[in-house]
Design a protein around this motif. Structure first.
Motif, PDB file in Angstrom:
ATOM      1  N   SER A   1       0.823  -1.208   0.000  1.00 25.28           N
ATOM      2  CA  SER A   1       0.000   0.000   0.000  1.00 25.28           C
ATOM      3  C   SER A   1       0.859   1.261   0.000  1.00 25.28           C
ATOM      4  N   GLU A   2       1.988   1.222   0.710  1.00 21.86           N
ATOM      5  CA  GLU A   2       2.878   2.381   0.725  1.00 21.86           C
ATOM      6  C   GLU A   2       3.511   2.611  -0.643  1.00 21.86           C
ATOM      7  N   ILE A   3       3.911   1.511  -1.318  1.00 24.29           N
ATOM      8  CA  ILE A   3       4.510   1.634  -2.649  1.00 24.29           C
ATOM      9  C   ILE A   3       3.494   2.157  -3.651  1.00 24.29           C
ATOM     10  N   VAL A   4       2.274   1.619  -3.605  1.00 27.80           N
ATOM     11  CA  VAL A   4       1.217   2.054  -4.534  1.00 27.80           C
ATOM     12  C   VAL A   4       0.920   3.533  -4.360  1.00 27.80           C
ATOM     13  N   LEU A   5       0.903   3.984  -3.105  1.00 26.03           N
ATOM     14  CA  LEU A   5       0.629   5.401  -2.848  1.00 26.03           C
ATOM     15  C   LEU A   5       1.716   6.290  -3.448  1.00 26.03           C
ATOM     16  N   LYS A   6       2.971   5.842  -3.376  1.00 25.88           N
ATOM     17  CA  LYS A   6       4.067   6.630  -3.934  1.00 25.88           C
ATOM     18  C   LYS A   6       4.018   6.653  -5.454  1.00 25.88           C
ATOM     19  N   VAL A   7       3.668   5.522  -6.068  1.00 27.74           N
ATOM     20  CA  VAL A   7       3.757   5.386  -7.517  1.00 27.74           C
ATOM     21  C   VAL A   7       2.546   5.978  -8.217  1.00 27.74           C
ATOM     22  N   PHE A   8       1.350   5.663  -7.748  1.00 25.58           N
ATOM     23  CA  PHE A   8       0.142   6.016  -8.496  1.00 25.58           C
ATOM     24  C   PHE A   8      -0.619   7.199  -7.917  1.00 25.58           C
ATOM     25  N   GLU A   9      -0.345   7.580  -6.701  1.00 21.53           N
ATOM     26  CA  GLU A   9      -0.913   8.767  -6.080  1.00 21.53           C
ATOM     27  C   GLU A   9      -2.440   8.819  -6.229  1.00 21.53           C
ATOM     28  N   VAL A  10      -2.945   9.549  -7.217  1.00 26.13           N
ATOM     29  CA  VAL A  10      -4.392   9.761  -7.349  1.00 26.13           C
ATOM     30  C   VAL A  10      -5.133   8.446  -7.550  1.00 26.13           C
ATOM     31  N   LYS A  11      -4.562   7.553  -8.349  1.00 28.09           N
ATOM     32  CA  LYS A  11      -5.241   6.290  -8.661  1.00 28.09           C
ATOM     33  C   LYS A  11      -4.809   5.162  -7.729  1.00 28.09           C
ATOM     34  N   SER A  12      -4.211   5.508  -6.624  1.00 23.74           N
ATOM     35  CA  SER A  12      -3.703   4.475  -5.711  1.00 23.74           C
ATOM     36  C   SER A  12      -4.827   3.586  -5.168  1.00 23.74           C
TER      37      SER A  12
ATOM     38  N   MET B   1      -4.885  -0.451  -5.578  1.00 17.01           N
ATOM     39  CA  MET B   1      -4.955  -1.315  -4.400  1.00 17.01           C
ATOM     40  C   MET B   1      -6.184  -2.215  -4.451  1.00 17.01           C
ATOM     41  N   GLN B   2      -7.259  -1.720  -4.996  1.00 18.11           N
ATOM     42  CA  GLN B   2      -8.468  -2.526  -5.152  1.00 18.11           C
ATOM     43  C   GLN B   2      -8.188  -3.729  -6.051  1.00 18.11           C
ATOM     44  N   LEU B   3      -7.550  -3.498  -7.213  1.00 15.07           N
ATOM     45  CA  LEU B   3      -7.225  -4.590  -8.130  1.00 15.07           C
ATOM     46  C   LEU B   3      -6.228  -5.560  -7.502  1.00 15.07           C
ATOM     47  N   PHE B   4      -5.277  -5.038  -6.744  1.00 13.40           N
ATOM     48  CA  PHE B   4      -4.282  -5.891  -6.087  1.00 13.40           C
ATOM     49  C   PHE B   4      -4.953  -6.821  -5.075  1.00 13.40           C
ATOM     50  N   ILE B   5      -5.857  -6.286  -4.282  1.00 14.86           N
ATOM     51  CA  ILE B   5      -6.567  -7.104  -3.280  1.00 14.86           C
ATOM     52  C   ILE B   5      -7.433  -8.156  -3.957  1.00 14.86           C
ATOM     53  N   GLN B   6      -8.127  -7.762  -5.029  1.00 16.92           N
ATOM     54  CA  GLN B   6      -8.950  -8.735  -5.746  1.00 16.92           C
ATOM     55  C   GLN B   6      -8.095  -9.867  -6.304  1.00 16.92           C
TER      56      GLN B   6
ATOM     57  N   ARG C   1      -9.351   7.003   0.872  1.00 21.30           N
ATOM     58  CA  ARG C   1      -9.974   8.323   0.905  1.00 21.30           C
ATOM     59  C   ARG C   1     -11.497   8.275   0.773  1.00 21.30           C
ATOM     60  N   SER C   2     -12.025   7.258   0.105  1.00 18.02           N
ATOM     61  CA  SER C   2     -13.474   7.214  -0.132  1.00 18.02           C
ATOM     62  C   SER C   2     -14.114   5.909   0.331  1.00 18.02           C
ATOM     63  N   GLY C   3     -13.356   5.058   1.021  1.00 15.35           N
ATOM     64  CA  GLY C   3     -13.916   3.794   1.507  1.00 15.35           C
ATOM     65  C   GLY C   3     -13.916   2.696   0.471  1.00 15.35           C
ATOM     66  N   LEU C   4     -13.268   2.908  -0.692  1.00 15.02           N
ATOM     67  CA  LEU C   4     -13.273   1.919  -1.769  1.00 15.02           C
ATOM     68  C   LEU C   4     -12.534   0.650  -1.374  1.00 15.02           C
ATOM     69  N   ILE C   5     -11.376   0.790  -0.735  1.00 15.71           N
ATOM     70  CA  ILE C   5     -10.563  -0.384  -0.387  1.00 15.71           C
ATOM     71  C   ILE C   5     -11.262  -1.221   0.684  1.00 15.71           C
ATOM     72  N   VAL C   6     -11.815  -0.558   1.685  1.00 14.36           N
ATOM     73  CA  VAL C   6     -12.530  -1.281   2.748  1.00 14.36           C
ATOM     74  C   VAL C   6     -13.729  -2.016   2.172  1.00 14.36           C
ATOM     75  N   ALA C   7     -14.467  -1.356   1.270  1.00 18.65           N
ATOM     76  CA  ALA C   7     -15.620  -2.006   0.638  1.00 18.65           C
ATOM     77  C   ALA C   7     -15.180  -3.212  -0.186  1.00 18.65           C
ATOM     78  N   THR C   8     -14.037  -3.096  -0.862  1.00 19.02           N
ATOM     79  CA  THR C   8     -13.516  -4.218  -1.656  1.00 19.02           C
ATOM     80  C   THR C   8     -13.155  -5.398  -0.769  1.00 19.02           C
ATOM     81  N   LEU C   9     -12.488  -5.113   0.346  1.00 19.38           N
ATOM     82  CA  LEU C   9     -12.138  -6.182   1.292  1.00 19.38           C
ATOM     83  C   LEU C   9     -13.382  -6.895   1.802  1.00 19.38           C
ATOM     84  N   GLU C  10     -14.379  -6.135   2.206  1.00 17.08           N
ATOM     85  CA  GLU C  10     -15.605  -6.741   2.737  1.00 17.08           C
ATOM     86  C   GLU C  10     -16.321  -7.553   1.670  1.00 17.08           C
TER      87      GLU C  10
END
Length: 814
Positions: free
Chosen positions: A312-323, A327-332, A387-396
């Motif tokens: 998650s830290e690497i994705v935030l550094k690399v993709f910033e806005v689309k992080s 992360m959603q695709l990575f978790i899936q 930032r918008s709850g997308l990752i948490v929703a994906t995990l659930e």
């Protein structure tokens, strides 16, 4: 001091306004100016009686003069200062009034200026908006011109030198500009191309090729930077590709080349996950309880958590806005490629062990994934990437989907859970039922219960529920299946030389509370598991599990134990056996303990698990009470039949009574009890010894009372059948005393009164005729019916004697 009329300069300096008293108090000051005189007078006279007061008076007068002078000076200064203050206050007030007028004027000027500025702003604002729009139109025009120029170059020459220069530039901002132009060119050419203009199709193809070349080159640079861990360069390339085509391919490339998906060690580990023999045995063992977490999946989930948090830290550094999207695709991908595979394998492997192993593994995986998802959700909620709850929703969502097909399909999980519990119930009680198959098959106790009209309704607790009755029939069929299979297995093991009759089956062949306790634990485990896995359907499903539990513990095991007890009772011939044997009551005692355990478990464990569902709770309570009541009725029938058997044994012993036993002609036999009495006394002691072990509290007392009352009634009628002389009366009394002594340790006053009454009735045989009337009017005989007393008196040997007739017979009411 200089003089008696003038103060010393050092004290005079302390009487000024600048340094008044020099920090001394009045008392200290007076003591200081008097000290010199005090020392001189004391040294001269060595006594206080010749003290000279004049120096003191003069000094104090000088001090007062100086103080008066200081007072006048300070008073004058004060008046002067008050006049100066009044004058300055007047000047200040005039200045304030003047400044107030000037301030009012300034405020008015500011208001006018503000109004003027508002008017100017209103006039200029539309101009600003128009200017902004004009600038935007100008930029659009310039961009459109450039875009058309680039398109024209592609249309005429098949390439654009300016665009190539931007694409090959070292400055990443120029490359980003090239990416933007290329994306707009793609949009433009798609709108312009037409089959009527073949050149337009070629232009579109050329632009698409250049776009692909640019993207491929950037992806190569991206992969190189990824291997070098150059996150700044990765971020810039990701931004350029995002402008080119939304960054879809770079995101996919980033995920695909992640070392966690390419590591051969991880791939080999995924393919070689197996159960250890110890874990496999515990998983399928119904006597083992607790969480069954396979170590491999626990370790893997911990590894995945670490990978996701680090990534998650690497994705935030690399993709910033689309992080978030990355992360959603990575978790899936993690769930689909890593977790789903292992879950499917664990469930498939556990199903080959047993239905219980499958249900336990399903619950274990559900619990592990729940904690796994919760830990990651907590992590992302506190991280910058979410930032918008997308990752948490994906995990659930991923966590819910991975087991939804296994849990929500009730025909899958529910059937396996029921079959698991049914097989546990049948296996646990099959050894005992097989060992006593002949006794149980007759069903004598159940038939007797059905033959009693008032107990017909309670005879079958499942008769009112067709579905339950069907399940009960299925349960019985399942029991027969397992019984036959167990018999074949034991026979096969015996043929192979294994000892299956002693240690292996000794405990299971017994009617044991441990077996019921094991059944209860397994049922509670199933109910708790269902409450967690299928909360939406758990209550009705739990009712069916309770039905299986009660059918197995009470309906099959405990009732069959009572059948065995009743069979043993009927099998024994009390009239022929030398000793009283009430060992069958052990089954009744144990069944009472088992029923108590079942009832307590239902109240304290099962009902609280059902929450606030009053309807289901009511059904569970009703069903439980029906099963318990049936067993209680069966236990009562056994105890009643036991009492009846004891009564027949008493009657059989009394049938050995000879007619001349109570007509002795010699006193030699008075020292011996009659044979029937000796046998009854011996039986009473043996009954008491055995029953006190098997029955407790109220049950024991009721048994004693009933047996004692039966014996009393039998003896009461028995002594009416024999003629008794005076010595025979002593024998009767002696027999009764012996029986009474055997019953007294029971500590039941009701029985003590009964046999005391019987003893007094026996005295009617031996008392003198003239005392009979008084004897009948005292003691326990007052409560005995006159007809009973008359019958006893009739049995006196001297009843027909002339002397007896004259003394007593005429007073009898026949």
């Amino acid at each position: 001091m200089n003089s008696l009329y003038q103060l010393d300069p050092k004290w005079k300096r302390l009487l000024t306004s600048d340094n008044f008293l020099g920090g001394l108090t009045v008392h200290e000051y007076v003591q200081e100016i008097s000290e010199d005189y005090s020392l001189k007078n004391t040294a001269a006279t060595n006594t206080w009686e010749h003290l000279d007061p004049k120096p003191y008076v003069r000094t104090f007068e000088s001090t007062l003069r100086e103080l008066k002078k200081l007072q006048n000076e300070t008073g004058n200064e004060r008046e002067q200062l008050e006049r100066d203050v009044s004058r300055q206050e007047l000047i200040h007030a005039n200045r304030v009034m003047l400044l107030s007028q000037k301030l009012r004027t300034i405020v008015n000027h500011c208001a006018e200026l503000d109004e003027s500025l508002s008017t100017v702003s209103q006039s200029v604002s539309p101009l600003g908006e128009q200017l902004e729009k004009a600038i935007k139109r100008k930029n659009i025009y310039i961009n459109s011109t450039d875009l058309l120029s680039h398109y024209s170059m592609f249309y005429q020459k098949g390439h654009s030198k300016e665009l190539e220069a931007l694409r090959r530039a070292e400055d990443w901002e120029l490359k980003a500009k090239a990416a933007t132009i290329m994306r707009n060119l793609l949009l433009l050419t798609k709108k312009i191309e037409t089959r009527a203009m073949t050149r337009s199709l070629e232009t579109t193809s050329n632009i698409e090729k250049r776009s692909e070349i640019m993207e491929n080159e950037l992806l190569i640079e991206f992969n190189s930077a990824y291997r070098q861990n150059d996150f700044e360069k990765l971020s810039r390339i990701a931004l350029i590709l995002d402008r080119l085509n939304g960054g879809v391919n770079v995101i996919q490339s980033f995920i695909n080349q992640h070392e966690y998906f390419l590591d051969e060690g991880q791939l080999d580990h995924d393919k070689h996950v197996t159960f250890s023999q110890t874990f496999k045995e515990e998983l399928g063992n119904p006597d083992c309880h607790g969480p069954f977490y396979e170590p491999g999946i626990v370790e893997k989930l911990e590894t995945i958590k670490g990978v996701v948090k680090e990534e998650s830290e690497i994705v935030l550094k690399v993709f910033e806005v689309k992080s978030q999207q990355v992360m959603q695709l990575f978790i899936q991908r993690i769930y689909a490629q890593k977790i789903q595979f292992n879950v499917e394998y664990l469930l498939s492997a556990s199903l080959t062990v047993s239905n219980l192993a499958y249900a336990r593994m399903l619950h274990a995986v559900y619990s592990l994934l729940h904690h796994f998802s919760k830990d990651l959700c907590d992590f992302f909620q506190n991280s910058r990437i979410e930032r918008s709850g997308l990752i948490v929703a994906t995990l659930e969502h991923c966590n819910a989907e991975i087991l939804s097909s296994k849990i929500n399909d009730l025909t899958n999980y529910a059937v396996l859970e029921k079959r698991s519990l049914e097989s546990i119930m049948t296996r646990k009680c099959s050894s005992f039922l097989n060992a006593h198959e002949k006794e149980i098959r007759s069903g004598t106790l159940s038939s007797k219960l059905l033959s009693i009209p008032q107990h017909v309704d309670e005879a079958d607790p499942l008769a009112s529920n067709r579905s339950t009755s069907g399940r009960f029939t299925h349960f019985n069929n399942l029991f027969k299946h397992y019984s036959e299979r167990d018999k074949k297995g034991m026979a096969k093991m015996s043929d192979q030389g294994y000892d299956v009759s002693e240690q292996q089956t000794a405990e299971d062949d017994k009617f044991s509370l441990k077996i019921v306790d094991g059944m209860m634990k397994c049922a509670v485990e199933s109910i708790a598991r269902a409450m967690e896995l299928i909360p939406g359907h758990s209550y009705q499903f739990c009712l069916s599990l309770v039905e299986i539990l009660l059918s197995g513990t009470v309906g099959s095991y405990i009732e069959c134990g009572l059948e065995v007890s009743f069979h043993l009772l009927l099998k024994s011939d009390m009239t022929k056996d030398k000793a009283v044997n009430l060992s069958h009551l052990e089954y009744v005692t144990k069944s009472t303990e088992m029923l108590s355990l079942v009832s307590t478990s239902i109240k304290t464990v099962v009902l609280p698990l059902l929450g606030n569902t009053s309807a289901i709770k009511k059904d569970v309570i009703s069903l439980t009470n029906s099963f318990l009541k049936r067993c209680e009725l069966m236990s009562s029938l056994i105890i009643e039949e036991t009492i009846e058997v004891c009564s027949r044994r008493f009657a059989y012993s009394l049938s050995k009574q000879k007619k001349k036993d109570f007509l002795p002609r010699s006193q030699d036999i008075l020292d011996q009890d009659t044979l029937p009495a000796s046998e009854i006394i011996s039986d009473l002691m043996k009954i008491s010894t055995q029953v006190s072990v098997f029955l407790k509290n109220d049950n024991l007392r009721v048994f004693y009372v009933t047996v004692g009352r039966r014996l009393f009634n039998i003896l009461l009628e028995h002594y009416k059948k024999f003629q008794v002389n005076s010595m025979g009366g002593i024998i009767v009394t002696k027999d009764i005393i012996g029986i009474q002594n055997a019953i007294e340790p029971w500590n039941i006053s009701e029985l003590n009164d009964c046999f005391a009454t019987l003893r007094e009735l026996a005295n009617l045989f031996s008392v003198q005729p003239d005392l009979l009337e008084s004897l009948m009017k005292e003691g326990h005989l007052l409560k005995v019916e006159r007809s009973t007393i008359t019958e006893y008196v009739y049995r006196r040997e001297d009843f027909n004697n002339e002397s007896f007739v004259t003394k007593f017979k005429l007073n009898l009411k026949i």
